[in-house]
Design a protein around this motif. Sequence first.
Motif, PDB file in Angstrom:
ATOM      1  N   SER A 123       0.498  -1.662  -0.231  1.00 30.56           N
ATOM      2  CA  SER A 123      -0.259   0.043  -0.118  1.00 30.56           C
ATOM      3  C   SER A 123       0.873   1.417   0.151  1.00 30.56           C
ATOM      4  N   VAL A 124       0.233   2.212  -0.922  1.00 29.57           N
ATOM      5  CA  VAL A 124       1.712   3.133  -1.075  1.00 29.57           C
ATOM      6  C   VAL A 124       0.795   4.527  -1.255  1.00 29.57           C
ATOM      7  N   GLN A 125       0.995   5.534  -0.751  1.00 30.97           N
ATOM      8  CA  GLN A 125       0.256   6.958  -1.439  1.00 30.97           C
ATOM      9  C   GLN A 125       0.827   7.271  -2.760  1.00 30.97           C
ATOM     10  N   GLU A 126      -0.624   8.140  -2.756  1.00 23.77           N
ATOM     11  CA  GLU A 126      -0.323   8.393  -4.292  1.00 23.77           C
ATOM     12  C   GLU A 126       1.112   9.689  -4.707  1.00 23.77           C
ATOM     13  N   GLY A 127       1.547   9.126  -5.977  1.00 21.16           N
ATOM     14  CA  GLY A 127       2.630  10.502  -6.136  1.00 21.16           C
ATOM     15  C   GLY A 127       4.061   9.778  -5.470  1.00 21.16           C
ATOM     16  N   ASP A 128       4.322   8.781  -4.615  1.00 19.96           N
ATOM     17  CA  ASP A 128       4.940   7.970  -4.044  1.00 19.96           C
ATOM     18  C   ASP A 128       5.724   6.728  -5.139  1.00 19.96           C
ATOM     19  N   ASN A 129       7.076   6.533  -5.075  1.00 15.21           N
ATOM     20  CA  ASN A 129       7.443   5.179  -5.238  1.00 15.21           C
ATOM     21  C   ASN A 129       6.977   3.781  -4.899  1.00 15.21           C
ATOM     22  N   SER A 130       7.032   3.074  -5.832  1.00 16.07           N
ATOM     23  CA  SER A 130       7.227   1.973  -5.465  1.00 16.07           C
ATOM     24  C   SER A 130       7.684   1.016  -5.267  1.00 16.07           C
ATOM     25  N   ILE A 131       7.801  -0.452  -4.967  1.00 18.45           N
ATOM     26  CA  ILE A 131       8.728  -0.980  -5.692  1.00 18.45           C
ATOM     27  C   ILE A 131       8.399  -2.931  -4.989  1.00 18.45           C
ATOM     28  N   ILE A 132       7.689  -3.231  -5.997  1.00 17.71           N
ATOM     29  CA  ILE A 132       7.678  -4.853  -5.811  1.00 17.71           C
ATOM     30  C   ILE A 132       9.105  -5.838  -5.947  1.00 17.71           C
TER      31      ILE A 132
END
Lengths: 115, 111
Positions: free
Chosen positions: B12-21
């Motif tokens: 779960s991330v905030q809009e605008g943040d970077n995500s790493i899967i």
Amino acid sequence: EAGVAQSPRYKIIEKRQSVAFWCNPISGHATLYWYQQILGQGPKLLIQFQNNGVVDDSQLPKDRFSAERLKGVDSTLKIQPAKLEDSAVYLCASSTPWSGGSPLHFGNGTRLTVT
Amino acid sequence: GESVGLHLPTLSVQEGDNSIINCAYSNSASDYFIWYKQESGKGPQFIIDIRSNMDKRQGQRVTVLLNKTVKHLSLQIAATQPGDSAVYFCAENIRGYKLTFGKGTLLTVNP
């Protein structure tokens, strides 16, 4: 370009009945795949065709599942008789054949419910 | 048998943040890797791929990193948007044969 077409989108049958799914791959794609995706899991390969020949069907339950691609274009996947555990989404995909690997393009699948 | 797996089932991330899967694979013979995005009711959609002779590949807002030493694959999504919410799968292939999928990570983007 048109994508991979599958029909029907949904199918509900009773156990022990038979069902068939149809797939039309992207034009020019010689390789065609059928995958089974159970809810909450990744797709699992059932069968892979190269033109109208089978490349891999090691995970196809051959006592009840069959697939064909007679003219090297469209394909049908059949289940007879269906079991409750066959409830899943059946995805068809196609790709250009290349030993180095090429992306598979998927259709939106047929959601099968066996009651 | 050898298979592809994912470390995190949900992210779960905030809009605008970077995500790493992240994704771990165990077949050292795998030479081609693909990331797919799957939205509810749709088939997997190709995002980006990478071959084993590379360790990084960039696309539009996405980057895939491959670490063959530890058999690890990651997908980075920059400036994550609500439309990025989906299940993400990594998949491995050997010489174009039998693409094998992992279990998937559910990405949720909070506005």
